[in-house]
Design a protein around this motif. Sequence first.
Motif, PDB file in Angstrom:
ATOM      1  N   ASN A  18       0.808  -1.212   0.000  1.00  0.00           N
ATOM      2  CA  ASN A  18       0.000   0.000   0.000  1.00  0.00           C
ATOM      3  C   ASN A  18       0.847   1.270   0.000  1.00  0.00           C
ATOM      4  OD1 ASN A  18      -2.482  -1.458   0.071  1.00  0.00           O
ATOM      5  ND2 ASN A  18      -2.187  -1.794   2.289  1.00  0.00           N
ATOM      6  N   ARG A  19       2.157   1.150   0.116  1.00  0.00           N
ATOM      7  CA  ARG A  19       3.011   2.332   0.149  1.00  0.00           C
ATOM      8  C   ARG A  19       3.592   2.570  -1.240  1.00  0.00           C
ATOM      9  NH1 ARG A  19       6.134   0.872   3.963  1.00  0.00           N
ATOM     10  NH2 ARG A  19       8.037   0.367   2.805  1.00  0.00           N
ATOM     11  N   PRO A  20       3.349   3.731  -1.848  1.00  0.00           N
ATOM     12  CA  PRO A  20       3.808   3.984  -3.207  1.00  0.00           C
ATOM     13  C   PRO A  20       5.328   3.837  -3.333  1.00  0.00           C
ATOM     14  CG  PRO A  20       2.195   5.626  -2.556  1.00  0.00           C
ATOM     15  CD  PRO A  20       2.526   4.856  -1.313  1.00  0.00           C
ATOM     16  N   TYR A  21       5.709   3.169  -4.402  1.00  0.00           N
ATOM     17  CA  TYR A  21       7.127   2.974  -4.733  1.00  0.00           C
ATOM     18  C   TYR A  21       7.923   2.314  -3.593  1.00  0.00           C
ATOM     19  CZ  TYR A  21       5.735   6.453  -8.198  1.00  0.00           C
ATOM     20  OH  TYR A  21       5.059   7.145  -9.174  1.00  0.00           O
ATOM     21  N   SER A  22       7.282   1.416  -2.900  1.00  0.00           N
ATOM     22  CA  SER A  22       7.949   0.738  -1.776  1.00  0.00           C
ATOM     23  C   SER A  22       8.963  -0.296  -2.238  1.00  0.00           C
ATOM     24  CB  SER A  22       6.902   0.060  -0.891  1.00  0.00           C
ATOM     25  OG  SER A  22       6.239  -0.978  -1.624  1.00  0.00           O
ATOM     26  N   GLY A  23       8.843  -0.744  -3.477  1.00  0.00           N
ATOM     27  CA  GLY A  23       9.737  -1.777  -3.983  1.00  0.00           C
ATOM     28  C   GLY A  23       9.120  -3.155  -3.967  1.00  0.00           C
ATOM     29  N   LEU A  24       7.932  -3.307  -3.388  1.00  0.00           N
ATOM     30  CA  LEU A  24       7.215  -4.585  -3.383  1.00  0.00           C
ATOM     31  C   LEU A  24       5.895  -4.371  -4.117  1.00  0.00           C
ATOM     32  CD1 LEU A  24       7.010  -7.537  -2.431  1.00  0.00           C
ATOM     33  CD2 LEU A  24       5.957  -6.682  -0.306  1.00  0.00           C
ATOM     34  N   TYR A  25       5.718  -5.076  -5.240  1.00  0.00           N
ATOM     35  CA  TYR A  25       4.572  -4.821  -6.093  1.00  0.00           C
ATOM     36  C   TYR A  25       3.878  -6.131  -6.460  1.00  0.00           C
ATOM     37  CZ  TYR A  25       7.853  -0.936  -6.871  1.00  0.00           C
ATOM     38  OH  TYR A  25       8.748   0.082  -6.713  1.00  0.00           O
ATOM     39  N   TRP A  26       2.565  -5.945  -6.832  1.00  0.00           N
ATOM     40  CA  TRP A  26       1.841  -7.072  -7.414  1.00  0.00           C
ATOM     41  C   TRP A  26       0.835  -6.547  -8.407  1.00  0.00           C
ATOM     42  CZ3 TRP A  26      -3.400  -7.786  -7.332  1.00  0.00           C
ATOM     43  CH2 TRP A  26      -4.124  -7.033  -6.392  1.00  0.00           C
ATOM     44  N   SER A  27       0.437  -7.395  -9.330  1.00  0.00           N
ATOM     45  CA  SER A  27      -0.616  -7.058 -10.285  1.00  0.00           C
ATOM     46  C   SER A  27      -1.310  -8.334 -10.718  1.00  0.00           C
ATOM     47  CB  SER A  27      -0.033  -6.329 -11.504  1.00  0.00           C
ATOM     48  OG  SER A  27       0.819  -7.187 -12.238  1.00  0.00           O
ATOM     49  N   ALA A  28      -2.603  -8.189 -11.009  1.00  0.00           N
ATOM     50  CA  ALA A  28      -3.411  -9.296 -11.533  1.00  0.00           C
ATOM     51  C   ALA A  28      -4.102  -8.807 -12.787  1.00  0.00           C
ATOM     52  CB  ALA A  28      -4.420  -9.763 -10.500  1.00  0.00           C
ATOM     53  N   GLN A  29      -4.055  -9.577 -13.868  1.00  0.00           N
ATOM     54  CA  GLN A  29      -4.535  -9.101 -15.161  1.00  0.00           C
ATOM     55  C   GLN A  29      -5.303 -10.191 -15.883  1.00  0.00           C
ATOM     56  OE1 GLN A  29      -1.414  -7.739 -17.691  1.00  0.00           O
ATOM     57  NE2 GLN A  29      -2.793  -6.748 -19.150  1.00  0.00           N
ATOM     58  N   THR A  30      -6.457  -9.725 -16.436  1.00  0.00           N
ATOM     59  CA  THR A  30      -7.229 -10.580 -17.350  1.00  0.00           C
ATOM     60  C   THR A  30      -7.269  -9.894 -18.702  1.00  0.00           C
ATOM     61  OG1 THR A  30      -9.337  -9.537 -16.780  1.00  0.00           O
ATOM     62  CG2 THR A  30      -8.614 -11.427 -15.430  1.00  0.00           C
ATOM     63  N   ASP A  31      -8.034 -10.488 -19.612  1.00  0.00           N
ATOM     64  CA  ASP A  31      -8.139  -9.874 -20.929  1.00  0.00           C
ATOM     65  C   ASP A  31      -8.871  -8.532 -20.901  1.00  0.00           C
ATOM     66  OD1 ASP A  31      -6.786 -11.979 -22.016  1.00  0.00           O
ATOM     67  OD2 ASP A  31      -8.604 -13.106 -22.540  1.00  0.00           O
ATOM     68  N   SER A  32      -9.682  -8.349 -19.867  1.00  0.00           N
ATOM     69  CA  SER A  32     -10.497  -7.133 -19.832  1.00  0.00           C
ATOM     70  C   SER A  32     -10.245  -6.240 -18.632  1.00  0.00           C
ATOM     71  CB  SER A  32     -11.989  -7.519 -19.858  1.00  0.00           C
ATOM     72  OG  SER A  32     -12.276  -8.373 -18.750  1.00  0.00           O
ATOM     73  N   ASP A  33      -9.385  -6.658 -17.713  1.00  0.00           N
ATOM     74  CA  ASP A  33      -9.213  -5.869 -16.495  1.00  0.00           C
ATOM     75  C   ASP A  33      -7.776  -6.007 -15.988  1.00  0.00           C
ATOM     76  OD1 ASP A  33      -9.761  -4.188 -14.428  1.00  0.00           O
ATOM     77  OD2 ASP A  33     -10.951  -5.626 -13.254  1.00  0.00           O
ATOM     78  N   LEU A  34      -7.324  -4.987 -15.217  1.00  0.00           N
ATOM     79  CA  LEU A  34      -6.001  -4.975 -14.600  1.00  0.00           C
ATOM     80  C   LEU A  34      -6.134  -4.463 -13.182  1.00  0.00           C
ATOM     81  CD1 LEU A  34      -2.888  -5.156 -14.623  1.00  0.00           C
ATOM     82  CD2 LEU A  34      -2.858  -2.813 -15.537  1.00  0.00           C
ATOM     83  N   LEU A  35      -5.658  -5.258 -12.252  1.00  0.00           N
ATOM     84  CA  LEU A  35      -5.677  -4.865 -10.842  1.00  0.00           C
ATOM     85  C   LEU A  35      -4.231  -4.850 -10.353  1.00  0.00           C
ATOM     86  CD1 LEU A  35      -7.615  -4.229  -8.457  1.00  0.00           C
ATOM     87  CD2 LEU A  35      -7.462  -6.665  -7.838  1.00  0.00           C
ATOM     88  N   ARG A  36      -3.865  -3.760  -9.683  1.00  0.00           N
ATOM     89  CA  ARG A  36      -2.481  -3.657  -9.244  1.00  0.00           C
ATOM     90  C   ARG A  36      -2.395  -3.064  -7.840  1.00  0.00           C
ATOM     91  NH1 ARG A  36      -1.017   0.863 -13.839  1.00  0.00           N
ATOM     92  NH2 ARG A  36      -2.639   2.356 -13.246  1.00  0.00           N
ATOM     93  N   SER A  37      -1.215  -3.262  -7.211  1.00  0.00           N
ATOM     94  CA  SER A  37      -1.027  -2.757  -5.846  1.00  0.00           C
ATOM     95  C   SER A  37      -0.866  -1.257  -5.865  1.00  0.00           C
ATOM     96  CB  SER A  37       0.203  -3.410  -5.211  1.00  0.00           C
ATOM     97  OG  SER A  37       1.371  -3.043  -5.928  1.00  0.00           O
TER      98      SER A  37
END
Length: 456
Positions: free
Chosen positions: A84-103
């Motif tokens: 939840n902290r911007p540019y913390s160095g730990l990231y995640w993302s989840a992606q489908t053909d129609s949507d993108l979810l990211r930390s």
Amino acid sequence: MPNKIRPTLKRLSLKSRLVLAAIVWLTAMVFAAGISVPNQVLNYMVDDTKGQLNLFIDEISASIEADETGNITLANALSDPRFNRPYSGLYWSAQTDSDLLRSRSLWDKTMVSERNAKEMLGARGETLIFVKTNLYYPDYKGPIQVLIGIDEQPIKDTVRDLMSQLWVILALLYFGVLLVIMLQVQWSLSPLTKMQKELAQLRSGDKTRLDQDYPKEVSPVVSDLNALLFHYQELLERARHHGGNLSHALKTPLSVLKNEINNLDSNTQQHLLPSVEQIQSQIDYHLGRARMAGSKNILSVRSNVASRVDAISMAFDKLYANRQITLVNELDSEIDVAVEQTDLDEMVGNLLENAYKWSNTIIRVYSEPGEIGDINIIIEDDGPGIPNEDVNQVTQRGVRLDETTPGSGLGLNIVSEMAHSYRGKLSLSTSHLGGLKVTLSLKLPPNHEKHCRDSD
């Protein structure tokens, strides 16, 4: 290996060879450790980090919900606050053909793949350690691609700090082990050092044999060397003893023969005297060779040249007093040679006798540096000298250039062969005084070479 290096390596001592081998081996091992250990540590930490990222993927997969159209939501907040902290160095993302979810830590950026997906860059362009997987849910037919990454730089910084300390440890280990090896080599080779010192004492006359207190690997060599020295000394003593007995045994019968021949008529004397004189010459020659067997303790003999020249010249001054010959002794009183005194008297006596016979007014005796370990004893006179074409002949047995002068013609030959038995040599040339220049090269005793060079 270059040809110039091989002779140098062959001349290295055993100690230098062992230490050099230890240095090469230790240096190779330390550099191998310095190169391989950081890679091993980095690989271990990367694998451990990927294991933690897989745990985060399990947590994300349990929190993600997807509908039939591919819209995805995160039902529960993740446990690690760095997401939840911007540019913390730990990231995640989840992606489908129609949507993108990211930390939230990605802010408005996405993780970018570089170099054929072998590297992944984060929100700040940093290199990431990442894990990628596909999730499948019943409501959504397609895969949900989940990507999670963490900044690699902190791990590299940790490895760098660790290796800076490791290099200090390796350096201490390197010098510590090298010191132990050098001490071990010194201790292991100490018997050879002891043997070297004892051999030097043996040559200088301080000892007559080597001690027996040596390790079992060296003890047989010491025992054989002591046996050889004892046998050598016994043989020389026996040869000298028999030579003396033979001299006394033959002296009286020859004197009787000469006296009886002198009582005969002149014609008979002319026939018999040459044979008797030839017998006397042969006896003198072979007894002289018997003396040249060397010293009883040849490894430790030492004689002072200047004092022997003074002693011998005093006798010849009286013998040739009517000729008024002056001998100038310029020899350094501290110069010794590795020759037994009786043998030195034999050589110097023969040379001085020839000089007294042929010189007109003056004889000069001095020394010059010879080859390494040698000293040249030079005797010059102002007599008629020897023609150059006859120089090589006069050292041969029985050769006399002037039959009118008393002598057997054996003196220079005996001196030459006796000098050779002491690893020396006799050479003749023309003197600056106009007569003969005799150069007698002899070996210096151990530990005496430096003094002679300094005095010269």
